[in-house]
Design a protein around this motif. Structure first.
Motif, PDB file in Angstrom:
ATOM      1  N   TRP A 159     144.220 -14.954  -2.167  1.00 14.20           N
ATOM      2  CA  TRP A 159     143.032 -15.913  -2.372  1.00 14.20           C
ATOM      3  C   TRP A 159     143.552 -17.481  -2.386  1.00 14.20           C
ATOM      4  N   ALA A 160     144.804 -17.527  -3.096  1.00 13.73           N
ATOM      5  CA  ALA A 160     145.538 -18.877  -3.640  1.00 13.73           C
ATOM      6  C   ALA A 160     145.975 -19.405  -2.334  1.00 13.73           C
ATOM      7  N   VAL A 161     146.523 -18.481  -1.218  1.00 19.45           N
ATOM      8  CA  VAL A 161     146.989 -19.092  -0.097  1.00 19.45           C
ATOM      9  C   VAL A 161     145.937 -19.260   1.051  1.00 19.45           C
ATOM     10  N   SER A 162     144.862 -18.602   0.756  1.00 20.04           N
ATOM     11  CA  SER A 162     143.688 -18.434   1.875  1.00 20.04           C
ATOM     12  C   SER A 162     143.421 -19.628   2.697  1.00 20.04           C
ATOM     13  N   GLY A 163     143.362 -20.977   1.903  1.00 19.39           N
ATOM     14  CA  GLY A 163     143.211 -22.310   2.430  1.00 19.39           C
ATOM     15  C   GLY A 163     144.482 -22.807   2.920  1.00 19.39           C
ATOM     16  N   SER A 164     145.662 -22.570   2.872  1.00 22.52           N
ATOM     17  CA  SER A 164     146.717 -22.865   3.031  1.00 22.52           C
ATOM     18  C   SER A 164     147.434 -23.142   4.555  1.00 22.52           C
ATOM     19  N   ASN A 165     148.470 -22.958   4.784  1.00 22.94           N
ATOM     20  CA  ASN A 165     149.157 -22.835   6.106  1.00 22.94           C
ATOM     21  C   ASN A 165     150.299 -21.888   6.302  1.00 22.94           C
ATOM     22  N   LEU A 214     140.551  -9.548   5.154  1.00 23.71           N
ATOM     23  CA  LEU A 214     139.886 -10.630   6.078  1.00 23.71           C
ATOM     24  C   LEU A 214     138.610 -11.119   5.775  1.00 23.71           C
ATOM     25  N   LEU A 215     137.794 -10.427   5.268  1.00 22.05           N
ATOM     26  CA  LEU A 215     136.535 -10.966   4.849  1.00 22.05           C
ATOM     27  C   LEU A 215     136.622 -11.787   3.702  1.00 22.05           C
ATOM     28  N   LEU A 216     137.233 -11.451   2.654  1.00 25.31           N
ATOM     29  CA  LEU A 216     137.390 -12.143   1.405  1.00 25.31           C
ATOM     30  C   LEU A 216     138.420 -13.454   1.570  1.00 25.31           C
ATOM     31  N   PHE A 217     139.399 -13.129   2.151  1.00 28.42           N
ATOM     32  CA  PHE A 217     140.346 -14.309   1.980  1.00 28.42           C
ATOM     33  C   PHE A 217     140.925 -14.744   3.217  1.00 28.42           C
ATOM     34  N   GLY A 218     140.226 -14.591   4.407  1.00 28.18           N
ATOM     35  CA  GLY A 218     140.326 -14.942   5.876  1.00 28.18           C
ATOM     36  C   GLY A 218     141.573 -14.406   6.475  1.00 28.18           C
ATOM     37  N   VAL A 219     142.150 -15.283   7.514  1.00 30.32           N
ATOM     38  CA  VAL A 219     143.315 -14.819   8.150  1.00 30.32           C
ATOM     39  C   VAL A 219     144.684 -14.853   7.322  1.00 30.32           C
ATOM     40  N   TRP A 220     144.575 -16.091   6.662  1.00 30.50           N
ATOM     41  CA  TRP A 220     145.776 -16.454   5.965  1.00 30.50           C
ATOM     42  C   TRP A 220     145.909 -15.527   4.750  1.00 30.50           C
ATOM     43  N   GLY A 221     145.113 -14.884   4.094  1.00 29.91           N
ATOM     44  CA  GLY A 221     145.065 -13.977   2.952  1.00 29.91           C
ATOM     45  C   GLY A 221     145.502 -12.595   3.591  1.00 29.91           C
ATOM     46  N   TRP A 222     144.739 -12.374   4.725  1.00 31.18           N
ATOM     47  CA  TRP A 222     145.227 -10.947   5.493  1.00 31.18           C
ATOM     48  C   TRP A 222     146.744 -11.002   5.735  1.00 31.18           C
ATOM     49  N   LEU A 223     147.022 -12.105   6.551  1.00 32.48           N
ATOM     50  CA  LEU A 223     148.527 -12.216   6.599  1.00 32.48           C
ATOM     51  C   LEU A 223     149.401 -12.372   5.708  1.00 32.48           C
ATOM     52  N   TYR A 224     149.132 -12.878   4.554  1.00 30.00           N
ATOM     53  CA  TYR A 224     149.931 -12.555   3.287  1.00 30.00           C
ATOM     54  C   TYR A 224     150.509 -11.279   2.962  1.00 30.00           C
ATOM     55  N   HIS A 225     149.393 -10.432   2.827  1.00 30.69           N
ATOM     56  CA  HIS A 225     149.436  -9.053   2.263  1.00 30.69           C
ATOM     57  C   HIS A 225     150.406  -8.271   3.573  1.00 30.69           C
ATOM     58  N   ASN A 226     150.220  -8.553   4.700  1.00 34.78           N
ATOM     59  CA  ASN A 226     150.779  -7.870   5.901  1.00 34.78           C
ATOM     60  C   ASN A 226     152.312  -8.126   5.831  1.00 34.78           C
ATOM     61  N   TRP A 227     152.444  -9.527   6.007  1.00 36.77           N
ATOM     62  CA  TRP A 227     153.571 -10.017   5.910  1.00 36.77           C
ATOM     63  C   TRP A 227     154.593  -9.634   4.661  1.00 36.77           C
ATOM     64  N   ALA A 228     153.820  -9.599   3.504  1.00 40.84           N
ATOM     65  CA  ALA A 228     154.579  -9.114   2.262  1.00 40.84           C
ATOM     66  C   ALA A 228     155.276  -7.672   2.458  1.00 40.84           C
ATOM     67  N   LEU A 229     154.313  -7.054   2.944  1.00 47.55           N
ATOM     68  CA  LEU A 229     154.742  -5.401   3.196  1.00 47.55           C
ATOM     69  C   LEU A 229     155.694  -5.411   4.403  1.00 47.55           C
ATOM     70  N   SER A 230     155.649  -6.162   5.211  1.00 42.37           N
ATOM     71  CA  SER A 230     156.544  -5.969   6.487  1.00 42.37           C
ATOM     72  C   SER A 230     157.989  -6.704   5.644  1.00 42.37           C
ATOM     73  N   ILE A 231     158.094  -7.619   5.096  1.00 43.58           N
ATOM     74  CA  ILE A 231     159.346  -7.948   4.540  1.00 43.58           C
ATOM     75  C   ILE A 231     159.755  -7.057   3.622  1.00 43.58           C
ATOM     76  N   PHE A 232     158.846  -6.296   2.612  1.00 39.54           N
ATOM     77  CA  PHE A 232     159.405  -5.308   1.718  1.00 39.54           C
ATOM     78  C   PHE A 232     160.109  -3.911   2.497  1.00 39.54           C
ATOM     79  N   LEU A 233     159.549  -3.766   3.506  1.00 41.50           N
ATOM     80  CA  LEU A 233     159.963  -2.464   4.385  1.00 41.50           C
ATOM     81  C   LEU A 233     161.093  -2.951   5.206  1.00 41.50           C
ATOM     82  N   GLY A 234     161.341  -4.244   5.401  1.00 43.91           N
ATOM     83  CA  GLY A 234     162.525  -4.606   6.406  1.00 43.91           C
ATOM     84  C   GLY A 234     163.752  -5.002   5.836  1.00 43.91           C
ATOM     85  N   LYS A 235     164.607  -5.520   6.435  1.00 45.24           N
ATOM     86  CA  LYS A 235     165.954  -5.924   6.081  1.00 45.24           C
ATOM     87  C   LYS A 235     166.017  -7.078   5.162  1.00 45.24           C
ATOM     88  N   PHE A 236     164.821  -7.831   5.000  1.00 42.23           N
ATOM     89  CA  PHE A 236     164.804  -8.803   3.799  1.00 42.23           C
ATOM     90  C   PHE A 236     163.924  -8.309   2.553  1.00 42.23           C
TER      91      PHE A 236
END
Length: 371
Positions: free
Chosen positions: A68-74, A241-263
């Motif tokens: 929610w906090a990053v939903s209106g960010s960049n 997506l419905l609650l937090f928009g594209v940025w909120g959706w991307l935050y979750h999936n990016w966090a999951l990707s980083i967690f599962l990857g080399k970083f």
């Protein structure tokens, strides 16, 4: 739920047939015997802790609160939130997956399923948590250190291919290391990497990069359960997506990707710290200190493998109750092991004697025109 119950009892099953488990797994059985002989009161520490269920709404509130906090960010803010906070929330939830895999929160099938779906609300892993639960119980615990059966060992042919490039073209390997890290910083980078780099190593070395002779033999979740969890994950992505928009959706999936990857610094660092060598002579190691407050005492790894039926809340009592048994301690932080892994061009801690032998039969040369 019959299949997952069968997986949950894998540790008990293998104990009745010691010849079928790895030397390190037998070592843990002996450690438990010695600990109980000297400290019979440790038996009282066994069993689940239902209070752990309270962690799910807390983690969900934190994770979706950040969304929610990053939903209106960049884009930059979303990346920083995913890298600096999101991956560690995912790691904490993943630690609870480890607990529920051993039925250390709920014993009953229905209660466990409800709890696991709660975790899937946070993770939206598309059933990956179910795969982990089955592999952890039926592959890792009974066969620690056995390359043929322990799924946590890196594929021998992938290791050999990277080793060949390091030996023959060290500068090129360093370029590949940097390129891999860059790709793993991208959303879904670990998936992209799996599509690019194995093919590249195959072309560079002229050898197969997948050991097709290896048969882990882990159990698997029922199809209906996988479908349920995949559907649940899809619903959670739609909700984000419905609650937090594209940025909120991307935050979750990016966090999951980083967690599962080399970083995934804490995730990968923890994995590297737990088991050194081929585990025939080197004991499982534990990491103590403040980091366990974030990840539900999963750092007490030596204790856990010796007493897998003790909930995370009582693992410190186990360590204090038998200090002469639990003395193997990791000598670096998760960050330290992660940095050694990256600096060493992704060297692994779980080595097999097979890695030091010629494996032309398991990793044959690629036929002309294939790849």
């Amino acid at each position: 739920m019959a299949d997952i119950r069968q997986a949950a009892s894998a540790q008990t099953t293998v104990e009745s047939d010691r010849a079928s488990i790895s030397p390190q797994s037998r070592r843990h059985l002996q450690m438990r015997k010695e600990a109980l002989a000297g400290h019979p009161e440790l038996r009282r520490l066994s069993g689940p802790d239902r209070r752990t269920v309270l962690a799910v709404p807390v983690l969900l509130a934190v994770h979706w609160g950040v969304a929610w906090a990053v939903s209106g960010s960049n884009l930059l803010v979303v990346f920083l939130a995913a890298f600096c906070l999101g991956q560690f929330v995912i790691h904490a939830a993943g630690s609870l997956v480890h607990e529920t895999a051993h039925r250390l929160i709920f014993r009953g099938n229905r209660a466990k399923l409800a709890f696991d779906l709660g975790l899937e609300t946070i993770l939206a892993s598309f059933g990956k948590q179910l795969i982990y639960q089955h592999e952890h119980l039926s592959s890792h615990h009974p066969f620690i250190g056995d390359y043929e059966r322990d799924y946590e060992h890196e594929d021998l042919c992938a290791f050999k291919a990277r080793d060949m490039v390091i030996r023959d073209h060290p500068r090129l390997q360093r370029v590949l290391t940097v390129a891999t890290l860059i790709v793993h910083l991208l959303p879904f980078g670990f998936i992209i990497s799996d599509e690019i780099f194995p093919r590249l190593y195959k072309r560079l070395t002229g050898h197969e990069v997948h050991d097709r002779q290896r048969r882990i033999g882990a159990s698997s979740a029922p199809r209906w359960q996988m479908r349920l969890f995949i559907g649940w994950s899809l619903a959670m992505n739609v909700a984000l997506l419905l609650l937090f928009g594209v940025w909120g959706w991307l935050y979750h999936n990016w966090a999951l990707s980083i967690f599962l990857g080399k970083f995934g610094i804490s995730n990968l660092g923890q994995s590297l710290s737990e088991h050194a060598g081929d585990d025939v002579h080197t004991p499982t190691r534990s990491t103590y200190g403040w980091v366990n407050r974030l990840f539900f005492n999963t750092g007490y790894h030596n204790e856990h493998h010796t007493f897998p039926n003790v909930a995370w809340t009582r693992l410190p009592d186990l360590a204090e109750g038998a200090p002469e048994v639990f003395s193997a301690r990791a000598d670096k932080s998760y960050l330290g092991y992660w940095w050694d892994h990256v600096r060493g061009d992704f060297k692994t801690s779980r080595r097999s004697v097979l890695q030091d032998q010629d494996q032309s039969d398991r990793c044959p040369k690629v036929r002309a025109g294939s790849g």
